[in-house]
Design an enzyme around this catalytic site. Structure first.
Site, PDB file in Angstrom:
ATOM      1  N   THR A  37      64.085  54.206  48.649  1.00 13.50           N
ATOM      2  CA  THR A  37      63.497  55.507  48.308  1.00 13.50           C
ATOM      3  C   THR A  37      62.162  55.641  49.027  1.00 13.50           C
ATOM      4  O   THR A  37      61.294  54.787  48.891  1.00 13.50           O
ATOM      5  CB  THR A  37      63.334  55.622  46.783  1.00 13.50           C
ATOM      6  N   HIS A  82      75.877  54.561  43.536  1.00 10.22           N
ATOM      7  CA  HIS A  82      74.735  53.849  42.964  1.00 10.22           C
ATOM      8  C   HIS A  82      75.013  53.604  41.467  1.00 10.22           C
ATOM      9  O   HIS A  82      74.853  54.494  40.644  1.00 10.22           O
ATOM     10  CB  HIS A  82      73.473  54.685  43.151  1.00 10.22           C
ATOM     11  N   ASN A 118      70.296  49.585  38.722  1.00  9.22           N
ATOM     12  CA  ASN A 118      68.868  49.846  38.487  1.00  9.22           C
ATOM     13  C   ASN A 118      68.528  50.824  37.365  1.00  9.22           C
ATOM     14  O   ASN A 118      67.516  51.524  37.427  1.00  9.22           O
ATOM     15  CB  ASN A 118      68.195  50.281  39.797  1.00  9.22           C
ATOM     16  N   TYR A 126      69.967  53.588  36.326  1.00 13.38           N
ATOM     17  CA  TYR A 126      70.269  55.016  36.451  1.00 13.38           C
ATOM     18  C   TYR A 126      71.554  55.343  35.681  1.00 13.38           C
ATOM     19  O   TYR A 126      72.077  54.503  34.962  1.00 13.38           O
ATOM     20  CB  TYR A 126      70.297  55.408  37.931  1.00 13.38           C
ATOM     21  N   ASN A 180      63.869  50.111  35.120  1.00 14.78           N
ATOM     22  CA  ASN A 180      63.975  51.369  34.389  1.00 14.78           C
ATOM     23  C   ASN A 180      64.415  51.160  32.937  1.00 14.78           C
ATOM     24  O   ASN A 180      65.225  51.930  32.400  1.00 14.78           O
ATOM     25  CB  ASN A 180      64.906  52.336  35.140  1.00 14.78           C
TER      26      ASN A 180
HETATM   27  C1  8OZ Z   1      62.108  52.657  43.854  1.00 15.51           C
HETATM   28  C2  8OZ Z   1      61.514  53.880  43.585  1.00 15.51           C
HETATM   29  C3  8OZ Z   1      62.298  54.960  43.258  1.00 15.51           C
HETATM   30  C4  8OZ Z   1      63.667  54.812  43.190  1.00 15.51           C
HETATM   31  C5  8OZ Z   1      66.407  52.237  42.884  1.00 15.51           C
HETATM   32  C6  8OZ Z   1      66.533  54.435  43.827  1.00 15.51           C
HETATM   33  O1  8OZ Z   1      65.738  51.393  42.286  1.00 15.51           O
HETATM   34  C7  8OZ Z   1      65.750  53.460  43.406  1.00 15.51           C
HETATM   35  C8  8OZ Z   1      64.277  53.585  43.466  1.00 15.51           C
HETATM   36  C9  8OZ Z   1      63.468  52.522  43.787  1.00 15.51           C
HETATM   37  O2  8OZ Z   1      67.625  52.085  43.048  1.00 15.51           O
END
Ligand code: 8OZ
Length: 406
Positions: free
Chosen positions: A46, A201, A204, A206, A261
């Site tokens: 990112t 994806h 992480n 999401y 996250n």
């Molecule tokens: C760092 C900052 C923002 C997003 C991920 C898409 O961790 C990200 C991400 C990483 O997969």
């Protein structure tokens, strides 16, 4: 295909200019439909530099990716499949016509330089903020559980700003087919945009990871409870995407035992072994795993036994090419390939400051240091202005710098 590791022939005749390359890192490999010249993948990064308004990839982004086209494969930065899927200011999307046209600049630039690029398709779920959502709505998630920490949004002055996360709205069962259809649409857009494949994806913390993991999924319907239900959305997405793309052009990224996250799972061994087995049955191009032993690699300490067991289980359950990401340098990457723990490595941060990273690793050249202050947002500074070796030696002009993105 099987993920057997073949050692290079010892009798390979040495070229005159350099010794025979014996390292596995530099042996070609077939990954799904891709014939890759070596094993160093550019990890998704990112960088928050999509043109505004509209989160549109531009000539600046095309320049950045073209500079890095000597990667065996580029996995694009995470790219939202819908407005609802966006979680950070200035990340690119693939839901509008302008975005598809913008990505075409990128894929043409990479192909012109002889590279290959897959699109990483992203929905952030609860890792967003009303300021980034259509009509200022709360973000969506499997369950209404607010993440700890802060979202990265744009303030009135057009600057980046952190804002506390809010409690997300739980997705209704009726919304699920619509969500899956948005991934399918993004996959179709990726074809129009000229990508070589797509990566889902699922990592992480999401949306897809939020469904997979017990800490974020308290649902009592067909998408929650036992692991067979928690993995359902990921598999529906993969099945929708493989209606559009041959499975041999599709990869999936997972982050077993991850904590990014504010994600957490009660039993990652069971969750991720099950998910891997299900994905394995779909004969995808590759599985991309965020290395749970990444911290140990970075600190040069002994990896956690639990992390190594997790990796072992995944290696057993997944019979295709396995890509591991996180914390590798040339020596640890080579060692892990030799030990049969992976078939490819994805490297992220080192690619930021070293556009010609594979050549630098091949020749043991020094690496430029990256500047964390320019990771996210801004223009060409800390993005397209890191030199290649040839540029450092004054043997090449400044590459592809194009002012038209402004
Ligand atoms: C760092 C900052 C923002 C997003 C991920 C898409 O961790 C990200 C991400 C990483 O997969």
């Amino acid at each position: 295909m099987s993920a057997t590791l073949e050692l290079p022939a010892a009798t390979n005749p040495a070229s005159e200019s350099r010794p025979t390359e014996q390292r596995l890192l530099f042996q070609p490999i077939k990954v799904g439909r891709f014939e890759l010249p070596h094993r160093i993948v550019m990890a998704p990064l990112t960088r928050s530099r999509a043109r505004q308004p509209g989160n549109v990839p531009s000539a600046l982004n095309a320049c950045y990716y073209q500079q890095r086209a000597s990667a065996a494969l580029i996995v694009s930065e995470a790219t939202q499949i819908s407005m609802q899927g966006q979680g950070y200011a200035w990340t690119p999307g693939i839901h509008s016509r302008e975005q598809v046209e913008g990505w075409r600049l990128v894929t043409d630039a990479v192909h012109e330089a002889g590279g290959r690029i897959v699109l990483q398709m992203w929905h952030v779920g609860r890792i967003s903020h009303p300021a980034l959502q259509p009509d200022g709505m709360p973000p969506v998630a499997p369950s209404p559980i607010r993440p700890e920490s802060m979202a990265f949004i744009e303030n009135e002055k057009g600057e980046g700003e952190l804002a506390p996360f809010v409690t997300p709205r739980a997705l209704q069962p009726e919304e699920m087919p619509y969500l899956v259809a948005q991934y399918e649409r993004a996959a179709r857009h990726a074809i129009k945009a000229g990508f070589d494949g797509v990566e889902v994806h699922g990592a992480n913390g999401y949306l897809l990871d939020q469904f997979l993991c017990t800490g974020t999924n308290r649902r009592t319907d067909a998408y929650g409870g036992p692991v067979e239900n928690r993995v359902r959305l990921l598999l529906e997405v993969v099945d929708a995407v493989t209606k559009v793309w041959d499975a041999e052009a599709v990869g999936v990224r997972l982050s077993p035992m991850g904590a990014a996250n504010d994600i957490r799972d009660d039993d990652p061994l069971t969750t991720f072994t099950h998910a891997t087995r299900e994905l394995n049955a779909r004969k995808l191009a590759y599985l991309h795993v965020v290395n749970p032993a990444m911290g140990a690699l970075e600190n040069k300490t002994t990896p956690d036994a639990a992390a190594m067991q997790m990796l072992q289980r995944i290696r057993e359950a997944w019979h295709g090419p396995l890509m591991l990401a996180g914390g590798f340098d040339a020596d640890t990457a080579e060692q892990w390939l030799r030990e049969g723990r992976a078939d490819l490595v994805a490297i992220g941060r080192k690619f930021i400051a070293n556009p010609d990273l594979p050549e630098r690793l091949r020749t043991h050249a020094p690496l430029n240091a990256d500047d964390a202050a320019t990771y996210y947002g801004g223009g060409e500074k800390g993005y397209t202005d890191y030199p290649s070796l040839a540029q450092e030696r004054g043997q090449a002009p400044k590459a592809c710098v194009d002012e038209s993105w402004r």
